[in-house]
Design an enzyme around this catalytic site. Structure first.
Site, mmCIF file in Angstrom:
data_model
loop_
_atom_site.group_PDB
_atom_site.id
_atom_site.type_symbol
_atom_site.label_atom_id
_atom_site.label_comp_id
_atom_site.label_asym_id
_atom_site.label_seq_id
_atom_site.Cartn_x
_atom_site.Cartn_y
_atom_site.Cartn_z
ATOM 1 N N GLY A 42 -10.392 -6.438 -1.400
ATOM 2 C CA GLY A 42 -10.662 -5.871 -2.721
ATOM 3 C C GLY A 42 -9.862 -6.482 -3.858
ATOM 4 O O GLY A 42 -10.335 -6.533 -4.994
ATOM 5 N N ASP A 98 -6.411 -3.440 -5.417
ATOM 6 C CA ASP A 98 -7.511 -3.135 -6.330
ATOM 7 C C ASP A 98 -7.368 -1.730 -6.913
ATOM 8 O O ASP A 98 -7.512 -1.524 -8.117
ATOM 9 C CB ASP A 98 -8.871 -3.303 -5.625
ATOM 10 C CG ASP A 98 -8.955 -2.590 -4.267
ATOM 11 O OD1 ASP A 98 -7.980 -1.911 -3.861
ATOM 12 O OD2 ASP A 98 -10.000 -2.710 -3.612
ATOM 13 N N ASP A 101 -5.480 5.132 -4.623
ATOM 14 C CA ASP A 101 -6.314 6.340 -4.526
ATOM 15 C C ASP A 101 -5.464 7.460 -3.895
ATOM 16 O O ASP A 101 -4.667 8.094 -4.592
ATOM 17 C CB ASP A 101 -7.549 5.972 -3.698
ATOM 18 C CG ASP A 101 -8.584 7.067 -3.603
ATOM 19 O OD1 ASP A 101 -8.629 7.921 -4.489
ATOM 20 O OD2 ASP A 101 -9.365 7.067 -2.632
ATOM 21 N N VAL A 151 -16.025 3.713 -7.346
ATOM 22 C CA VAL A 151 -16.383 2.569 -8.176
ATOM 23 C C VAL A 151 -16.558 1.308 -7.332
ATOM 24 O O VAL A 151 -15.962 1.175 -6.258
ATOM 25 C CB VAL A 151 -15.341 2.323 -9.300
ATOM 26 C CG1 VAL A 151 -15.368 3.443 -10.319
ATOM 27 C CG2 VAL A 151 -13.932 2.143 -8.736
HETATM 28 P P1 5GP Z 1 -5.749 4.723 -0.676
HETATM 29 O O1 5GP Z 1 -5.135 4.336 0.626
HETATM 30 O O2 5GP Z 1 -4.797 4.709 -1.849
HETATM 31 O O3 5GP Z 1 -6.515 6.017 -0.557
HETATM 32 O O4 5GP Z 1 -6.927 3.748 -0.965
HETATM 33 C C1 5GP Z 1 -6.811 2.440 -1.222
HETATM 34 C C2 5GP Z 1 -8.074 1.751 -0.771
HETATM 35 O O5 5GP Z 1 -9.211 2.635 -0.694
HETATM 36 C C3 5GP Z 1 -8.457 0.711 -1.787
HETATM 37 O O6 5GP Z 1 -7.798 -0.521 -1.544
HETATM 38 C C4 5GP Z 1 -9.954 0.619 -1.586
HETATM 39 O O7 5GP Z 1 -10.248 -0.263 -0.529
HETATM 40 C C5 5GP Z 1 -10.364 2.010 -1.178
HETATM 41 N N1 5GP Z 1 -10.894 2.788 -2.333
HETATM 42 C C6 5GP Z 1 -10.339 3.878 -2.897
HETATM 43 N N2 5GP Z 1 -11.098 4.314 -3.939
HETATM 44 C C7 5GP Z 1 -12.144 3.445 -4.022
HETATM 45 C C8 5GP Z 1 -13.276 3.350 -4.911
HETATM 46 O O8 5GP Z 1 -13.495 4.137 -5.847
HETATM 47 N N3 5GP Z 1 -14.137 2.325 -4.675
HETATM 48 C C9 5GP Z 1 -13.957 1.429 -3.675
HETATM 49 N N4 5GP Z 1 -14.877 0.455 -3.557
HETATM 50 N N5 5GP Z 1 -12.915 1.485 -2.819
HETATM 51 C C10 5GP Z 1 -12.009 2.485 -3.003
#
Ligand code: 5GP
Length: 177
Positions: A42, A98, A101, A151
């Site tokens: 990403g 990227d 979250d 997104v």
């Molecule tokens: P976290 O571990 O912080 O929940 O998520 C990080 C990863 O979740 C990001 O690198 C991405 O791959 C995925 N992710 C989280 N939100 C989104 C989103 O809105 N769209 C996409 N395409 N990937 C997301």
């Protein structure tokens, strides 16, 4: 661009946000070198644009993780699938993601990279969804805070699709068919 896809952040706004982060990093590490560690896949477009906005000696490396879950939701378990090849000891490391979250991926990578004893470890995230956080982590450099919407575009995918959109769009199920 596919029909029914609404632009959240357009290419001009992305370029401005990336340039601003590049200036912040250039200022914070003046006179030093940095290693940019991009999280595949990403962050690859963000890293390639960001690198050109950093006016310092900079090298790249890449790391890849898998988080289990559905196409849109992480199940909370993160696994390393590709490590960096550069020694990070006593280096200024900037992890480039990227989107921040839940914070689970960053929490996992932070622990992994800190074990390599970098001089500094900073975290740059193009996007930040603060409302979804499960872990108490924040990025040092953030492009845009966004609402709780899924997104795609500018590196972000839905089942590997739409990474090549030049704008960041709110994913619509219709476009995914
Ligand atoms: P976290 O571990 O912080 O929940 O998520 C990080 C990863 O979740 C990001 O690198 C991405 O791959 C995925 N992710 C989280 N939100 C989104 C989103 O809105 N769209 C996409 N395409 N990937 C997301």
């Amino acid at each position: 661009m596919p029909n029914n896809m609404e632009i959240l952040i357009d290419r001009k706004q992305i370029a401005d946000g990336v340039a601003r982060i590049g200036q912040e990093i250039t200022r914070d590490f003046a006179g030093q070198s940095v290693i940019l560690v991009g999280v595949l896949k990403g962050a690859c477009l963000f890293l390639s644009d960001l690198a050109r906005q950093i006016d310092l000696e900079a090298t790249f490396d890449f790391i890849a993780v898998r988080s289990y879950g559905t196409k849109k939701e992480s199940a909370g378990e993160v696994q390393l699938i590709k490590d960096v090849t550069t020694p990070l000891e006593d280096k200024n490391v900037i992890l480039v993601e990227d989107i921040l979250d839940t914070g689970l991926t960053f929490t996992f990578l932070k622990k992994l990279l800190l074990a390599r004893k970098p001089r500094t470890l900073k975290f740059a995230a193009l996007l930040d969804k603060p409302s979804r956080r499960q872990m108490p982590v924040e990025a040092d450099y953030v492009g845009f805070k966004i609402p709780d919407k899924f997104v795609v575009g500018y590196g972000l995918d839905y089942a590997e699709r739409f990474r090549n959109l030049a704008d960041i769009c709110i994913f619509s199920e219709d476009a995914g068919k």
